[in-house]
Design a protein around this motif. Structure first.
Motif, PDB file in Angstrom:
ATOM      1  N   UNK A  76      26.638  36.060  33.965  1.00 24.32           N
ATOM      2  CA  UNK A  76      27.479  35.244  33.094  1.00 24.32           C
ATOM      3  C   UNK A  76      28.392  36.147  32.261  1.00 24.32           C
ATOM      4  N   UNK A  77      29.674  35.848  32.250  1.00 29.40           N
ATOM      5  CA  UNK A  77      30.628  36.632  31.471  1.00 29.40           C
ATOM      6  C   UNK A  77      31.354  37.710  32.246  1.00 29.40           C
ATOM      7  N   UNK A  78      30.945  37.958  33.489  1.00 28.60           N
ATOM      8  CA  UNK A  78      31.654  38.955  34.306  1.00 28.60           C
ATOM      9  C   UNK A  78      33.082  38.478  34.547  1.00 28.60           C
ATOM     10  N   UNK A  79      34.056  39.375  34.337  1.00 26.37           N
ATOM     11  CA  UNK A  79      35.469  39.007  34.415  1.00 26.37           C
ATOM     12  C   UNK A  79      36.043  39.340  35.784  1.00 26.37           C
ATOM     13  N   UNK A  80      36.557  38.319  36.453  1.00 22.46           N
ATOM     14  CA  UNK A  80      37.108  38.449  37.801  1.00 22.46           C
ATOM     15  C   UNK A  80      38.634  38.403  37.718  1.00 22.46           C
ATOM     16  N   UNK A  81      39.296  39.330  38.431  1.00 19.94           N
ATOM     17  CA  UNK A  81      40.765  39.366  38.435  1.00 19.94           C
ATOM     18  C   UNK A  81      41.305  38.279  39.361  1.00 19.94           C
ATOM     19  N   UNK A  82      42.084  37.351  38.800  1.00 18.70           N
ATOM     20  CA  UNK A  82      42.696  36.278  39.582  1.00 18.70           C
ATOM     21  C   UNK A  82      44.210  36.334  39.403  1.00 18.70           C
ATOM     22  N   UNK A  96      40.703  28.261  43.183  1.00 18.22           N
ATOM     23  CA  UNK A  96      41.352  29.334  42.416  1.00 18.22           C
ATOM     24  C   UNK A  96      41.735  30.471  43.353  1.00 18.22           C
ATOM     25  N   UNK A  97      42.824  31.156  43.022  1.00 18.98           N
ATOM     26  CA  UNK A  97      43.285  32.290  43.817  1.00 18.98           C
ATOM     27  C   UNK A  97      42.825  33.591  43.171  1.00 18.98           C
ATOM     28  N   UNK A  98      42.069  34.381  43.913  1.00 23.35           N
ATOM     29  CA  UNK A  98      41.474  35.623  43.414  1.00 23.35           C
ATOM     30  C   UNK A  98      42.193  36.815  44.030  1.00 23.35           C
ATOM     31  N   UNK A  99      42.511  37.807  43.203  1.00 22.98           N
ATOM     32  CA  UNK A  99      43.143  39.028  43.704  1.00 22.98           C
ATOM     33  C   UNK A  99      42.119  39.866  44.469  1.00 22.98           C
ATOM     34  N   UNK A 100      42.510  40.355  45.618  1.00 24.44           N
ATOM     35  CA  UNK A 100      41.630  41.231  46.388  1.00 24.44           C
ATOM     36  C   UNK A 100      42.085  42.676  46.226  1.00 24.44           C
ATOM     37  N   UNK A 101      41.236  43.586  46.658  1.00 24.66           N
ATOM     38  CA  UNK A 101      41.539  45.018  46.511  1.00 24.66           C
ATOM     39  C   UNK A 101      42.730  45.451  47.351  1.00 24.66           C
ATOM     40  N   UNK A 102      43.102  44.659  48.350  1.00 25.56           N
ATOM     41  CA  UNK A 102      44.254  45.004  49.193  1.00 25.56           C
ATOM     42  C   UNK A 102      45.569  44.592  48.546  1.00 25.56           C
ATOM     43  N   UNK A 103      45.486  43.910  47.390  1.00 30.23           N
ATOM     44  CA  UNK A 103      46.689  43.456  46.699  1.00 30.23           C
ATOM     45  C   UNK A 103      47.072  42.029  47.014  1.00 30.23           C
ATOM     46  N   UNK A 104      46.415  41.433  48.003  1.00 26.96           N
ATOM     47  CA  UNK A 104      46.700  40.055  48.360  1.00 26.96           C
ATOM     48  C   UNK A 104      45.760  39.115  47.614  1.00 26.96           C
ATOM     49  N   UNK A 105      46.213  37.889  47.430  1.00 27.74           N
ATOM     50  CA  UNK A 105      45.370  36.868  46.822  1.00 27.74           C
ATOM     51  C   UNK A 105      44.712  36.038  47.912  1.00 27.74           C
ATOM     52  N   UNK A 197      35.396  33.847  49.334  1.00 28.98           N
ATOM     53  CA  UNK A 197      36.816  33.573  49.492  1.00 28.98           C
ATOM     54  C   UNK A 197      37.061  33.068  50.909  1.00 28.98           C
ATOM     55  N   UNK A 198      38.306  32.817  51.232  1.00 25.69           N
ATOM     56  CA  UNK A 198      38.639  32.353  52.579  1.00 25.69           C
ATOM     57  C   UNK A 198      38.297  33.401  53.632  1.00 25.69           C
TER      58      UNK A 198
END
Length: 258
Positions: A76-82, A96-105, A197-198
């Motif tokens: 709980x409280x972990x911050x995810x980059x979206x 929701x759209x989440x940013x991946x390490x490759x730079x794509x959402x 994710x997808x």
């Protein structure tokens, strides 16, 4: 050639117990050995169906590793980059759209959560606390606590020679060193989360690259057909384990610590 029986070999093997008595190592009766019942846990899910409608449900099922890992990565409280900025994992919603390490959402299609207790289900469920900068500058940016199902994109020094230059997804528990990465046992019940994710991907969580959920290639061999079907029923878009697709990165083998 005729084999001659060894009289000594015909006798049941014996061993000395801590009571100083001699006890046969062979079963003393034909009664089957009772196996302890698998502990159970309630798993909650919010997910997108194929038609993009929202599915919300829960299931109480045996706490097998395949299920435990699917619900126990983020605290709980972990911050995810979206694409909308940093969002706490408990506030993420399917779609929701989440940013991946490759730079794509990529679209978040599934979130699972369950409550883990310090010594529930007949076993300890330790969490892993990663101190700031433990894995490099701003990795993580702040003290980060993760669950036993978490894997981090970080190749341990002991595996760099065999990783062939590839980055490995390493279980957080395997990075415990007692100083910068430690095990903790929470004093109260803790709610943990995981997301899909997808496609399988690496995402940024508090400055650490962590994987989204994937059961792994060995999953089909680890459970019975009935438990496998129970597991798949928690993923509305999944008909077969192969539907999870390929791993984004190879995984390091699980072991206590590197």
């Amino acid at each position: 050639m005729t084999l001659t029986a060894n009289p000594a070999a015909a006798r049941p093997a014996t061993r000395k117990t801590s009571y100083g008595m001699m006890k046969s190592s062979l079963p003393t009766s034909g009664a089957p050995i009772a196996r302890p019942a698998l502990p159970k846990r309630t798993y909650e899910v919010a997910a997108l169906r194929e038609d993009t409608s929202l599915y919300i449900g829960q299931s109480t099922a045996p706490a097998i590793p395949l299920l435990e890992n699917a619900f126990s990565a983020f605290t709980h409280g972990s911050l995810v980059q979206t694409t909308m900025g940093l969002i706490a994992v408990e506030d993420l919603q399917p779609g929701d759209m989440v940013q991946t390490a490759t730079g794509e959402a990529a679209e978040m299609t599934w979130v699972g959560t369950s409550t883990f207790c310090p010594a529930d289900a007949g076993k300890l469920t330790p969490l892993i606390r990663i101190m700031p900068d433990a894995l490099g500058q701003s990795r993580p940016e702040r003290s980060l606590t993760v669950g036993p199902g978490a894997r981090i994109l970080h190749t341990p020094a002991a595996l760099r020679g065999v990783a062939d230059g590839k980055q490995l997804l390493t279980p957080a528990a395997s990075l415990v060193d007692g100083v910068n990465v430690i095990e903790i046992t929470p004093p109260t019940p803790t709610r943990l989360f995981h997301i899909c994710l997808s496609r399988h991907a690496v995402i940024n969580v508090d400055g650490i690259e962590m994987e989204t959920f994937h059961p792994g290639a060995s999953a089909p061999r680890e459970v019975s057909h009935s438990l496998r079907d129970r597991f798949i029923s928690l993923f509305p878009r999944i008909s077969h384990l192969s539907d999870f697709g390929p791993l984004a990165h190879p995984r390091a083998p699980e072991q206590e610590a590197y």
